[in-house]
Design a protein around this motif. Structure first.
Motif, short mmCIF file in Angstrom:
data_model
loop_
_atom_site.label_atom_id
_atom_site.label_comp_id
_atom_site.label_asym_id
_atom_site.label_seq_id
_atom_site.Cartn_x
_atom_site.Cartn_y
_atom_site.Cartn_z
N LEU A 573 0.76 -1.46 0.11
CA LEU A 573 0.25 -0.12 -0.43
C LEU A 573 0.73 1.06 -0.08
N ASN A 574 1.66 1.22 0.95
CA ASN A 574 2.69 2.75 0.70
C ASN A 574 3.63 2.40 -0.87
N CYS A 575 4.26 1.73 -1.32
CA CYS A 575 4.23 1.80 -3.06
C CYS A 575 3.30 2.59 -3.30
N ARG A 596 -4.87 -6.34 -6.56
CA ARG A 596 -6.38 -6.10 -6.18
C ARG A 596 -6.67 -8.59 -6.68
N GLU A 597 -5.86 -8.30 -7.54
CA GLU A 597 -6.28 -9.73 -8.14
C GLU A 597 -5.58 -10.82 -7.22
N GLN A 598 -4.68 -10.57 -6.81
CA GLN A 598 -4.02 -11.48 -5.43
C GLN A 598 -4.61 -11.47 -4.76
N TRP A 599 -5.03 -10.26 -3.84
CA TRP A 599 -6.02 -10.26 -2.31
C TRP A 599 -7.36 -11.02 -2.67
N SER A 600 -8.25 -10.78 -3.90
CA SER A 600 -9.44 -11.03 -4.03
C SER A 600 -8.84 -12.49 -3.85
N GLU A 601 -8.57 -13.24 -4.31
CA GLU A 601 -7.88 -14.43 -3.19
C GLU A 601 -8.47 -15.01 -2.46
N ASP A 607 -12.73 -6.81 3.09
CA ASP A 607 -11.70 -6.59 4.13
C ASP A 607 -10.96 -5.20 4.29
N PRO A 608 -11.37 -4.86 4.91
CA PRO A 608 -10.43 -3.11 5.38
C PRO A 608 -8.64 -3.01 4.35
N SER A 609 -8.63 -4.41 4.70
CA SER A 609 -7.57 -3.99 2.84
C SER A 609 -7.45 -3.89 1.83
N MET A 610 -8.47 -4.43 2.15
CA MET A 610 -9.17 -4.37 0.40
C MET A 610 -9.61 -2.64 -0.28
N LEU A 611 -10.13 -2.52 1.23
CA LEU A 611 -10.80 -1.18 1.48
C LEU A 611 -9.78 -0.64 0.72
N VAL A 612 -8.45 -0.18 1.95
CA VAL A 612 -7.60 0.59 1.47
C VAL A 612 -7.48 0.62 -0.12
N LEU A 613 -6.96 -0.45 -0.33
CA LEU A 613 -6.02 -0.49 -1.74
C LEU A 613 -7.28 0.07 -2.89
N THR A 614 -8.62 -0.03 -2.80
CA THR A 614 -9.73 0.32 -3.56
C THR A 614 -8.98 2.02 -3.25
N HIS A 616 -6.36 3.78 -2.84
CA HIS A 616 -5.13 3.74 -2.92
C HIS A 616 -5.76 4.17 -4.76
N GLN A 617 -6.14 2.62 -5.11
CA GLN A 617 -6.01 2.72 -6.40
C GLN A 617 -6.55 3.54 -7.34
N GLY A 618 -7.86 3.78 -6.51
CA GLY A 618 -9.19 4.97 -7.77
C GLY A 618 -8.68 6.64 -7.20
N ASN A 619 -7.88 6.45 -6.67
CA ASN A 619 -6.93 7.78 -6.76
C ASN A 619 -5.87 8.39 -8.08
N ILE A 620 -5.10 7.45 -7.90
CA ILE A 620 -3.96 6.34 -9.06
C ILE A 620 -4.72 6.54 -10.65
N LEU A 621 -6.32 5.90 -10.31
CA LEU A 621 -7.15 5.77 -11.66
C LEU A 621 -7.68 7.04 -11.50
#
Length: 1007
Positions: A573-575, A596-601, A607-614, A616-621
């Motif tokens: 997430l820091n990366c 996302r592909e890996q964590w979804s498995e 999941d809290p980590s997936m929400l944080v990922l979303t 960061h991913q949304g910000n980048i997109l």
């Protein structure tokens, strides 16, 4: 004239016109060039002669051939010189004793090494130039050739080679010189010729060929061999885009061009400096392992005298790049190399080994190292590789290398691994650890910083047994499996924890397959642990960006993407946060999707980590212009959270805020504003009015108000946020700067141009001081400053030049099709149209309109509003009917999308009324002008510049209809108001006084 280096030297001419043949191995070309130039400056006729006689030619015969040239033969000696051929030392000693003494007056020599030369070289009486300065070296050279009475040296025409013992002014991470480098002289000379003969500004040469063919070694040797021709030599590892940007940008710091740590700014100032040849004229930039030719325009310094060398497997580098195909060794080079590394191997045996491995340099290096280090007989070695000794690992995986490499090559690597298992098991463990990283630069020394708990028992020797570590590292380097990284010299001095090595892509793949069964997951776990431990944990701090750039390539090979460990997931997430703040949107978007592909498995979407990922991913997109993808991601998350009873309020807040941001970019202004009001209300309840989350929500609320045309309300919200941020974060915090920039924008849109300009000038100075001149936020602030200056009629420098420069910088930072670049394209096009360059303006406006339509679709306020700018271009070209058609289309579309009273709609209506007037539709023009003026007074106020422009336009329409009385009253009132609000000499006031029909430029704005 007396040369200052030789005070008192005689001005008399030399006793004779001395001829000198300077004979050198290719390895010492730089010395030979310097010697030749110095001799020529003293009136000698010097000729360069690279000497590499065939091993089959008798040595006395080869020396005799040199004597066919008139004059003296000056041999440039070192221990390397006597390995030409290669030949045995006994042969050299015999010939030097038998052939040279009777011809001693024809031979002279200089010695460039502190190593012991062959005993028989004493007959040449070499002048020792090792470790002495230029003045003393020149004195010894002249004394050896009996030229001490020569006249003072004449100045040399053309570029002068630097004294080889003097260091290059800037030397950047070039791999250490390979003392086993063999041959390739013709190829090196070809490279030099291509770079030197290229037209100015086009000195770019790409070395292309298959993996393992020696491109990197060739580029490194070129840098060392021809270094006296350059003031700057800079090596850029380019196998990863982000590391390429970081490394190339570091040259800006080395040249003291900027204090900014933002890669975009550094790259721009480096390219500009190389193009101008300042502070150094002669630069060599080497991009190693660069495969993406599409990125070339962002790095290559077109113009100036710089030379650029690229190594790549990609042959598509364009017509302006000279492409040099790198093939394998010629057989003589293969055998010479092998016999030098393994002196016990005969010429015939070397020939057989070279044939077996098809003269591929990488494989020749491995074979030579194995034979040289082990002392194995060549016959036994050939028997083993030809017999296909059983290999460990995945045979099917290894077979993919057989496309380019022989079965024997793979067997040779197997032999090496098996030998090391028996003799140096720690070396195999270290090698297996390296194969769990990505190929290329490997910060393997980080493993020594791990705690004992993070290392499995069998690997705990790594941080407890320094001698074993050192021995394993040296073994792998000696066997040519690894090489010290280009920064390894410095890092070794700093300690084993900082050691970094380089592993060739091909070697990495083969070794990885050969060690598949060696508890691979255990090694990958170690790498994951050391990567997590190396996380600086401050991705917003630009000083940590080089570390993140170093770690990023190793995430996937180490299995970090699929890890469920908290520390590793935090690193990932820091990366992503680094990619966002550092502007590495493409890299970040790809990384986020793989995560996302890996964590979804293993983790559900909530999941809290997936929400944080979303988040960061949304910000980048969103930052990269992929608004619809960000919207789909964020809307799905918010819908799921809303469906969960008792969902975490902070998670709901974040999801709602992200979706509102997406809607703002997608033109859904009313929906976005409603959501953002919810965010502000919830944030105040959860955190209070002064917490950073609440202040960010208020800042975004003002942005939403601005988009619907409520400029005064947006300003009140922004000024409150600014005051709170100044109190809590201080004036120079990036968030405070962002609020100040927003306030200036609000003031400009409200027509308070002088206030906006004063605030924006201060804001830009602070942006430059805090973030650097090329940070994306600084570029945006500088763009706003140009607009403030134009509206205030107070441009302090040529606006066209500033906008052209901003356009180049935005393109460098974000790409040509990015929405921020399109905004500059639009404003630059509008400026050029106003000041007469209609042709270029038309091209820029058309490009911007097409870009916005591709990015946002048809039914969006921005591409719709762009039609009015197209109409102004057509009007300037005299195509009034076509212009009116564009004005009317823009007006109809904006009325639908934004409503009749939005300031942007009113601006388009002003242009449409003008179009009607110019096409003779006077009644319709006056009707539209009257309605627009009425609405503008209600929305913008009676003294707003847009309102006054509408008033001047209505006066012109009434005058055309012969209603002079009302026209005169309206015009006089408008002129007085313009003089009072903007000043009598403001361009708007002057134009109105001259009865120039007012118009309105559409200014695109997103988010």
């Amino acid at each position: 004239m007396v040369d200052e280096r030789h005070p008192g030297a005689s001005a008399a001419p030399p006793h004779r016109a001395e001829r000198v043949l300077v004979v050198f191995p290719g390895y010492h070309r730089s010395w030979a060039s310097w010697l030749t130039q110095r001799l020529e400056s003293y009136g000698c006729r010097a000729t360069l002669q690279r000497w590499d006689p065939s091993r089959d030619q008798p040595l006395d015969e080869a020396l005799g051939d040199l004597l066919l040239a008139p004059g003296r033969v000056l041999l440039v000696l070192s221990d390397w010189f006597f390995q030409l051929g290669p030949r045995r030392e006994a042969e050299w000693n015999t010939v030097l004793r038998d052939f040279v003494p009777s011809r001693a007056e024809r031979f002279a020599a200089v010695n460039l090494t502190n190593r012991t030369l062959l005993p028989a070289t004493a007959v040449l009486e070499p002048a020792d130039l090792w470790g002495v300065g230029e003045e003393e070296a020149e004195r010894r050279l002249l004394a050896r050739l009996d030229l001490t009475g020569a006249r003072s040296p004449a100045p040399m025409a053309g570029p002068v080679s630097r004294y080889p013992n003097d260091p290059v002014a800037v030397w950047g991470d070039v791999p250490r010189r390979n003392r086993q480098f063999t041959g390739r002289d013709d190829l090196l000379n070809t490279i030099q010729q291509r770079l030197t003969d290229a037209a100015e500004g086009a000195s770019v040469c790409a070395l292309v060929g298959m993996s393992g063919i020696g491109k990197t070694q060739l580029a490194a040797e070129y840098a060392h061999r021809f270094s006296p021709d350059y003031d700057v030599v800079w090596w850029v590892n380019s196998d990863q885009r982000n590391t390429q940007r970081e490394r190339f940008g570091e040259l800006a710091v080395e040249l003291d061009l900027t204090r900014s740590s933002e890669p975009g700014e550094r790259i721009r100032v480096v390219r500009d400096a190389l193009r101008r040849g300042e502070p150094y004229q002669r630069s060599l930039i080497i991009f190693d392992s660069w495969e993406e030719s599409e990125e070339a325009a962002h790095f290559l310094p077109r113009g100036g005298t710089s030379h650029v060398l690229i190594t790549s497997r990609n042959r598509s580098w364009g017509a302006s790049t000279a492409v040099v195909e790198v093939a394998g060794f010629v057989r003589a080079e293969s055998t010479a190399y092998l016999m030098r590394r393994a002196p016990h191997v005969s010429a015939e045996e070397a020939h057989q080994v070279a044939a077996e491995f098809q003269d591929v340099p990488l494989q020749m290096a491995q074979a030579a190292a194995l034979l040289g280090e082990s002392g194995m007989e060549a016959a036994e070695y050939l028997r083993m590789v030809r017999g296909g000794t059983s290999r460990p690992g995945d045979t099917a995986a290894l077979s993919r290398y057989l496309i380019d490499y022989s079965e024997s090559s793979l067997t040779s690597w197997s032999i090496l691994i098996n030998r090391l298992r028996k003799s140096e098991p720690h070396a195999v463990e270290l090698l297996t650890l390296c194969s769990a990283f990505a190929p290329g630069s490997i910060p393997v020394g980080l493993a020594r910083g791990l705690s004992t708990e993070d290392l499995p028992e069998r690997l705990r020797w790594i941080n407890s047994d320094l001698p074993a570590w050192t021995r394993a590292m040296e073994t792998l380097v000696n066997y040519s499996v690894l090489s010290w990284d280009s920064r390894a010299g410095t890092k070794r001095e700093a300690g084993p924890e900082e050691q970094s090595v380089h592993m060739h892509r091909l070697v990495h793949g083969i070794v990885g397959d050969l060690t598949q069964g060696d508890d691979r997951e255990m090694y990958r776990q170690v790498v994951r642990s050391l990567l997590a431990e190396a996380d600086p944990r401050r991705p917003e701090d630009s000083r940590t960006w080089p570390r993140y750039a170093e770690l990023l390539p190793h995430l996937d090979p180490s299995g970090a993407l699929s890890s469920t460990g908290t520390r590793v997931r935090t690193l990932l997430l820091n990366c992503l946060r680094y990619c966002y703040t550092g502007g590495e949107y493409q890299v970040g978007a790809e990384l986020a999707e793989r995560i996302r592909e890996q964590w979804s498995e293993s983790s559900g979407p909530d999941d809290p980590s997936m929400l944080v990922l979303t988040t960061h991913q949304g910000n980048i997109l969103r930052a990269s212009g992929r608004f619809r993808e960000a919207y789909a991601l964020d809307s799905a998350r918010l819908e799921r959270l809303r469906a969960v009873p008792g969902a975490d309020e902070e998670a709901l807040l974040t999801a709602t805020s992200c979706l509102a941001a997406d809607q703002r970019f997608l033109g859904q202004y009313a929906e976005a504003l409603q959501l953002q009001r919810e965010v502000v209300s919830t944030a105040e309840e959860l955190f209070g009015p002064d917490e950073s989350t609440t202040l960010l929500a208020s800042h975004n609320l003002a942005g939403g108000l601005r988009l619907i045309g409520h400029y005064a309300e947006a300003y009140e919200t922004d000024i409150q946020t600014l005051r709170r941020r100044e109190t809590l974060l201080r004036a120079r915090h990036p968030h405070t700067l962002s609020s100040a920039n927003a306030c200036a924008r609000d003031l400009r849109l409200m027509g308070r141009y002088q206030e906006a300009l004063a605030r924006q000038e201060l804001g830009v100075r602070r942006y430059v001081q805090v973030l650097g001149a090329q940070h994306t936020m600084t570029l945006w602030a500088r763009h706003n400053l140009v607009l403030c200056e134009r509206r205030a009629g107070a441009a302090k420098q040529d606006t066209g030049t500033v906008l052209a420069s901003l356009l180049e910088q935005q393109e460098q930072a974000n790409g040509r099709s990015h929405f921020s670049t399109l905004a500059v394209l639009t404003d630059y096009g509008n400026y050029l149209r106003q000041y007469g360059d209609v042709r270029q303006a038309k091209d820029l406006i058309a490009e911007a309109e097409d870009g916005y339509r591709r990015l946002l679709g048809q039914a969006h306020p921005v591409p719709t509003g762009m039609q009015t700018n197209v109409g102004l271009i057509l009007q300037a070209e005299g195509l009034r009917d076509s212009a009116l058609n564009m004005f009317e289309q823009a007006l109809a579309g904006l009325r639908t999308l934004l409503g009749d009273d939005h300031p942007v709609t009113l601006g388009c209506a002003l242009n449409a009324a003008g179009g009607r007037n110019f096409t003779g539709r006077l009644e319709e023009a006056a009707e539209l002008s009257r309605d627009t003026l009425r609405r503008s007074r209600q929305v913008m106020g009676e003294d707003h510049p847009l309102t006054l422009s509408c008033q001047v336009a209505l006066a012109a329409d009434l005058r055309a209809l012969r209603d002079g009385a009302e026209a005169g009253k309206l015009e006089e009132d408008a002129l007085q108001r313009l003089a009072r609000t903007l000043g009598a000499q403001h361009p708007h006031a002057l134009s109105a006084r001259q009865r120039v029909r007012p118009y309105w430029d559409f200014e695109p704005y997103l988010g």
